[in-house]
Design a protein around this motif. Structure first.
Motif, PDB file in Angstrom:
ATOM      1  N   ALA A  79       0.846  -0.815   0.059  1.00 39.61           N
ATOM      2  CA  ALA A  79       0.049  -0.084  -0.072  1.00 39.61           C
ATOM      3  C   ALA A  79       0.876   1.678  -0.457  1.00 39.61           C
ATOM      4  N   TRP A  80       1.972   1.524   0.540  1.00 37.25           N
ATOM      5  CA  TRP A  80       3.000   2.376   0.895  1.00 37.25           C
ATOM      6  C   TRP A  80       3.525   2.458   0.033  1.00 37.25           C
ATOM      7  N   ARG A  81       3.414   1.772  -1.114  1.00 41.10           N
ATOM      8  CA  ARG A  81       5.096   1.430  -2.476  1.00 41.10           C
ATOM      9  C   ARG A  81       3.953   2.169  -3.800  1.00 41.10           C
ATOM     10  N   ILE A  82       2.499   1.992  -3.262  1.00 41.01           N
ATOM     11  CA  ILE A  82       1.514   2.374  -4.371  1.00 41.01           C
ATOM     12  C   ILE A  82       1.072   4.048  -4.048  1.00 41.01           C
ATOM     13  N   LEU A 140       8.399  12.431  -1.132  1.00 46.01           N
ATOM     14  CA  LEU A 140       9.683  11.356  -0.860  1.00 46.01           C
ATOM     15  C   LEU A 140       9.218  11.584   1.062  1.00 46.01           C
ATOM     16  N   PRO A 141       9.950  12.305   1.155  1.00 44.11           N
ATOM     17  CA  PRO A 141      10.407  12.642   2.608  1.00 44.11           C
ATOM     18  C   PRO A 141       9.168  13.450   3.768  1.00 44.11           C
ATOM     19  N   ARG A 142       8.215  13.757   2.461  1.00 41.86           N
ATOM     20  CA  ARG A 142       6.973  14.298   3.257  1.00 41.86           C
ATOM     21  C   ARG A 142       6.815  12.441   3.425  1.00 41.86           C
ATOM     22  N   ILE A 143       5.741  12.119   2.880  1.00 46.42           N
ATOM     23  CA  ILE A 143       4.987  10.457   3.074  1.00 46.42           C
ATOM     24  C   ILE A 143       5.655   9.838   4.138  1.00 46.42           C
ATOM     25  N   ARG A 144       7.268   9.550   4.172  1.00 46.30           N
ATOM     26  CA  ARG A 144       8.123   9.191   5.434  1.00 46.30           C
ATOM     27  C   ARG A 144       7.984  10.142   6.285  1.00 46.30           C
ATOM     28  N   ALA A 145       7.589  11.608   6.530  1.00 47.05           N
ATOM     29  CA  ALA A 145       7.056  11.419   7.465  1.00 47.05           C
ATOM     30  C   ALA A 145       5.686  11.789   8.289  1.00 47.05           C
TER      31      ALA A 145
END
Length: 352
Positions: free
Chosen positions: A59-62, A86-91
């Motif tokens: 789900a997170w890869r999608i 990418l850093p925003r998604i990770r955070a």
């Protein structure tokens, strides 16, 4: 916030949004990419399979794929390196992403037992403030939605906002509303093969030896078993190896789960109970697993000698899970929850 327990994280393993690689689920990834490349990607996806096989990681890869300007035709879900999202998604700070999971309750100082409709209502503001562009919602897991929350998600699936993709993770899709299932395209994730399981365990920080056959292709199960879960399961098998349960030993097993100090023992014991019930149900239909140790083979053969017993164990598995979730949510002593489950298994074993 990061110090609080997270309902969508398994123990000490890295959170799925921080897990870069997905092992052993190439078929599911290819199915999603084929839908994307067709130019008609679905707005609702239901990711199903056993716990710990990579549903949340996928789900997170999608999500990363969708929120990093994917090409019209793509060969992989890997996002472009260095993309600013990418850093925003990770955070968990990207404005185009919303995660729904069981929230922390400041009053009880524990995670809530369900995803409530108030959590789903947060999506009104999310879609209102992020008008235009692609937006992604992850529900992990959809099994935790209470009835009102499930109906609110259904409404979104029936009338999806423009650019929205809903990714619903489910360990038990049969228990979801049939209308939710019918509005989603299903991605089924299979148990991992031995090589993929070992690679995924190492990625999660575990030792390769943790990838035991007892884990049945689940990374989460492999890690739990390597941290004392295997010993707990062995004790449970031994407890029901005889026609009559040793009540003194059962009481000792339950008492070890009492109070906050017994939280780890409670989790391990309930996981072992769930594993026993599922393996007993399957043994009634297919016989004990060929790689099971001799003591487990004898116990499962006694508990589930035929398919009628398999159905009974499957029903008991659901009952025990439901009772435990409810009791834990209203602060019943964990030792009492474990004792209730053991007594029910003993009663069922006597009826076989």
């Amino acid at each position: 916030m990061s110090d609080l327990p997270q309902a969508d994280r398994a123990g000490d393993a890295p959170h799925p949004r921080k897990t870069e690689r997905l092992f052993g689920q190439e078929a599911a990834e290819t199915e999603f990419l084929d839908a994307w490349n067709s130019g008609r990607p679905h707005h609702g996806w239901l990711l199903t399979g056993a716990r710990g096989v990579g549903k949340a990681t996928l789900a997170w890869r999608i999500a990363r794929f969708l929120l990093t300007d994917p090409p019209a035709r793509a060969e992989t879900l890997d996002p472009p390196p260095g993309h600013p999202a990418l850093p925003r998604i990770r955070a968990l700070s990207d404005p185009a992403l919303m995660l729904l999971r069981r929230p922390w309750d400041d009053k009880t100082k524990k995670l809530k037992t369900q995803i409530t409709v108030d959590e789903v209502r947060r999506l009104n503001g999310f879609f209102g403030l992020s008008a235009g562009g692609r937006r992604v919602v992850i529900v992990d897991p959809a099994d935790d939605l209470n009835p009102s929350a499930a109906n609110a998600i259904l409404k979104l699936l029936e009338e999806p906002p423009a650019g929205a993709t809903l990714l619903l993770i489910s360990h038990q899709p049969a228990r979801l509303l049939p209308t939710i299932r019918s509005r989603c395209r299903v991605l089924r994730l299979a148990p991992l093969d031995a090589q993929s399981l070992e690679a995924a365990v190492v990625q999660a920080g575990g030792h390769p030896a943790a990838a035991s056959p007892l884990a049945e292709g689940s990374v989460g199960a492999a890690l739990q078993l390597s941290q004392g879960g295997a010993e707990t399961y062995e004790a449970l098998i031994d407890l029901f190896a005889r026609p009559q349960m040793d009540r003194a030993r059962a009481r000792k097993l339950a008492d070890a789960c009492a109070g906050r100090t017994g939280a780890a023992a409670y989790d391990a014991t309930m996981a072992a109970i769930d594993r026993l019930l599922h393996r007993a149900a399957r043994a009634g239909l297919l016989g004990p697993p060929g790689d099971a140790p001799e003591n487990e083979v004898r116990t499962l053969t006694r508990l589930a000698p035929h398919d009628a017993a398999a159905r009974d164990w499957a029903q008991l598995s659901q009952q025990v899970g439901d009772r435990a979730a409810h009791a834990h949510g209203v602060n019943v002593d964990p030792a009492a929850i474990v004792w209730d489950a053991l007594a029910r298994i003993d009663a069922q074993a006597r009826r076989v």
